[in-house]
Design an enzyme around this catalytic site. Structure first.
Site, mmCIF file in Angstrom:
data_model
loop_
_atom_site.group_PDB
_atom_site.id
_atom_site.type_symbol
_atom_site.label_atom_id
_atom_site.label_comp_id
_atom_site.label_asym_id
_atom_site.label_seq_id
_atom_site.Cartn_x
_atom_site.Cartn_y
_atom_site.Cartn_z
ATOM 1 C CG LEU A 100 65.598 77.819 67.334
ATOM 2 C CD1 LEU A 100 66.307 78.009 66.041
ATOM 3 C CD2 LEU A 100 66.199 78.513 68.374
ATOM 4 C CD GLN A 127 64.668 72.550 74.878
ATOM 5 O OE1 GLN A 127 65.279 71.444 75.114
ATOM 6 N NE2 GLN A 127 63.450 72.658 74.627
ATOM 7 C CD GLU A 128 66.056 78.981 74.614
ATOM 8 O OE1 GLU A 128 65.857 79.165 73.445
ATOM 9 O OE2 GLU A 128 65.072 78.871 75.533
ATOM 10 C CB SER A 129 71.334 77.996 70.574
ATOM 11 O OG SER A 129 72.406 78.002 71.305
ATOM 12 C CE1 TYR A 132 63.075 76.019 76.332
ATOM 13 C CE2 TYR A 132 62.451 76.848 78.794
ATOM 14 C CZ TYR A 132 63.298 77.117 77.645
ATOM 15 O OH TYR A 132 64.478 77.818 77.333
#
Length: 299
Positions: free
Chosen positions: A2, A189-191, A280
């Site tokens: 995040l 990866q994001e959430s 990332y």
């Protein structure tokens, strides 16, 4: 992860200064304008006699709150302005109904307008106390003119299992011709495939979509309002559609598209892929490979 994805410099100042800089420029024909330090879209729009929405649409600006010194804008003529003016009430007509909305962290006037089926100018007209569309504050209450529709409320995603979310990601990935494992890896990866997650920068949900990005995707890519906060399906659709747009924007390069998702396409174009962004991107590819070999994401 995040971490704010948009690395950017804002050009913020009062509209009076911007109007003074632009006041002598002709407005009779479409032309280009180079943004100067201290200008805002509010001031530029006022000086050229067009709406903020018209300039944003002509230039593909996702967030009217963020513009850059040195950036060139196409200024449409008044005839090209696609914003729908609000009809003046007649003596016999009743005043249009209004509603109120409390500004949430991460909201912009652009994202609020798109989510409610309005324009930025309509909201500004209903809230004359707002002197600069680039400056709104969480906790303040807006008056929304007639025609507004309620935003979804409640515990978004509360009834969605991990398997439900995975299948939803796969469905939209297939609809957009994307590798489902790649989109699943991006969302993981994001959430961690969780809709309730909100980052410190205001990115929301499974795909960690910023409100301004969701508003832009809804208007210019998907073509309908998307409730990225209240709907898991709309959130996944927004993130997947945006990734598809980024892949096309970067000529089919998955690496640059993922970098643009994290760092912002404008920043990637101006400064290249940052080292942090490269890590990332490589991590997403690693998650994709893990899912391919194990059938589940890493934990």
């Amino acid at each position: 992860m995040l971490i704010p994805r948009w690395c950017r410099m804002t050009a913020i100042a009062g509209t009076m200064a911007a109007t003074a800089l632009l006041g002598s420029l002709p407005v009779s024909a479409a032309q280009r304008h180079t943004i100067m330090v201290g200008e805002t879209l509010t001031g530029i729009a006022a000086a050229y006699g067009v709406t903020i929405d018209a300039i944003a649409q002509a230039n593909g600006i996702a967030n009217v709150d963020l513009i850059y010194a040195g950036q060139q804008l196409i200024i449409p003529t008044a005839d090209d302005d696609t914003a729908q003016p609000t009809a003046a009430p007649t003596a016999a007509s009743e005043p249009a109904p209004t509603e109120t909305y409390t500004i949430q962290p991460g909201d912009t006037l652009w994202s609020i307008a798109v989510a409610r089926g309005l324009t930025v100018d309509a909201i500004l007209a209903a809230n004359p106390a707002i002197s600069d569309a680039n400056r709104i504050y969480a906790g303040h209450t807006l008056t929304l003119p007639g025609g507004a529709v309620p935003l979804s409320t409640g515990a978004a995603g509360a009834n969605w299992s991990t398997q439900d979310v995975r299948q939803l990601i796969e469905r939209y990935a297939n609809e957009y011709g994307l590798d489902p494992l790649l989109v699943q890896a991006l969302a993981w990866q994001e959430s961690g495939w969780q809709q309730h997650v909100v980052s410190s920068s205001g990115a929301i949900g499974v795909m960690q979509v910023l409100p301004e990005t969701g508003a832009w995707v809804s208007q210019f890519v998907v073509g309908r309002p998307l409730d990225i906060r209240g709907s898991v399906e709309d959130n996944v659709l927004a993130g997947t559609a945006y990734l598809h747009w980024l892949i096309n924007h970067f000529g089919g390069s998955l690496e640059l598209a993922l970098a643009g998702y994290y760092q912002g396409p404008g920043s990637v174009a101006r400064t290249g892929v940052l080292e942090e962004t490269n890590r990332y991107v490589q991590n997403i590819f690693a998650i994709r490979d893990y899912i391919a070999h194990h059938g589940v994401p890493p934990r």
